[in-house]
Design an enzyme around this catalytic site. Structure first.
Site, short mmCIF file in Angstrom:
data_model
loop_
_atom_site.label_atom_id
_atom_site.label_comp_id
_atom_site.label_asym_id
_atom_site.label_seq_id
_atom_site.Cartn_x
_atom_site.Cartn_y
_atom_site.Cartn_z
N GLY B 13 0.56 -1.72 0.39
CA GLY B 13 0.19 -0.13 0.10
C GLY B 13 0.37 0.86 0.17
O GLY B 13 1.57 1.51 -0.56
N LEU B 14 0.37 2.63 0.68
CA LEU B 14 0.59 3.40 0.14
C LEU B 14 1.64 3.66 1.61
O LEU B 14 1.36 4.71 3.21
CB LEU B 14 -0.14 4.60 0.41
CG LEU B 14 -0.04 5.14 -1.10
CD1 LEU B 14 -0.95 6.59 -1.10
CD2 LEU B 14 0.42 5.22 -2.18
N HIS B 15 2.63 2.75 1.81
CA HIS B 15 3.55 3.52 3.40
C HIS B 15 4.34 4.50 3.08
O HIS B 15 4.51 5.27 2.08
CB HIS B 15 4.32 1.45 3.82
CG HIS B 15 4.94 1.40 2.48
ND1 HIS B 15 6.97 1.24 2.55
CD2 HIS B 15 5.12 0.67 1.28
CE1 HIS B 15 7.24 1.44 0.77
NE2 HIS B 15 5.99 0.09 0.66
N ALA B 16 5.79 4.47 4.32
CA ALA B 16 5.77 5.26 3.95
C ALA B 16 7.10 6.35 2.99
O ALA B 16 7.15 7.15 2.96
CB ALA B 16 7.25 5.38 5.23
#
Lengths: 167, 84
Positions: B13-16
């Site tokens: 997903g949209l992780h760091a």
């Protein structure tokens, strides 16, 4: 009343706010983090802690604004506006939560010292991950006078970063 | 106004890291850049907002660009997203 006023307005007229250590360990400079996103301060200024204990507690009173599904990182927005990100280990997103346990949900209010995460130091290190834990102020631009305290061992809730809040 | 629809391919997903790449690129432009997903909107100039979306692999995010340099910002963010 004047006394409390004075207490809040030492050094340069702004109010000083402290960010407390979310984890026990050795506090070091971000230069020592082997990841350019952190050591070049691309995400913001801060410090890193080499953890000696697998517990992350809230470093300020505020709201848990991010709890990644993979539980390897959290962000807290402090009541004073500071956005603090705690990233437990490098590239640990790949563990997909293995070795981590969370105790709070995204959106919940937290008090400084409340347990957010537990992680298994040995298990994660054995899998070859560096557990150095950057603690970053994401909205660094709002705090030109930030002081970071590094080069010492810290216990949970010892002050590690001081911000000047001009609000 | 320009729009770009992007389906998240990163299994995490949209992780760091991907969020920070979007954030750093967005900061170079003056137009507003919003990431919209379901009923949420995130200002792409706030890393916290992007990460807070909690978007996962397979989710479709709509990026909206509005302002003078929206054309340039649109291509820049597209190239960041399509790099992986």
């Amino acid at each position: 009343m004047f006394e409390t006023w004075k207490k809040h307005f030492k050094r340069g007229g702004g109010k000083r706010e402290e960010i407390l250590a979310p984890v026990e360990g050795m506090a070091v400079s971000l230069n020592e983090v082997n990841d350019p996103a952190f050591n070049q301060e691309l995400l913001g200024k801060g410090i890193a802690v080499i953890p000696s204990k697998g517990r992350i507690v809230a470093p300020v009173d505020g709201v848990l604004t991010v709890m990644f599904e993979t539980k390897h990182a959290v962000s807290i927005t402090a009541d004073n506006g500071a956005e603090v990100m705690i990233h437990v280990g490098l590239d640990t997103v790949k563990l997909k939560g293995e070795g981590y346990r969370s105790f709070k949900k995204q959106g919940e209010a937290v008090r400084a010292g409340e347990l957010l995460l537990e992680f298994d130091l040995d298990e994660i290190r054995q899998k070859g991950y560096d557990l150095i834990t950057p603690v970053i102020i994401l909205n660094t631009a709002e705090y030109p006078n930030m002081e970071c305290h590094v080069g010492k061992k810290v216990k949970e809730l010892e002050p590690i970063i001081e911000l000047q809040v001009n609000k | 106004m320009k729009e770009y629809r992007y389906e998240i391919e990163d299994p995490m997903g949209l992780h760091a890291r991907p969020a920070s790449m979007i954030f750093m690129e967005a900061g170079k432009y003056s137009c507003s850049i919003e990431a919209c997903w379901e009923l949420q909107k995130a200002d792409c100039k706030s890393l916290l907002a992007i990460m807070g979306l909690g978007a996962r692999k397979g989710d479709v995010i709509v990026f909206r660009f509005e302002g003078e340099d929206e054309e340039a910002a649109y291509y820049a963010i597209r190239s960041v997203l399509d790099k992986k």
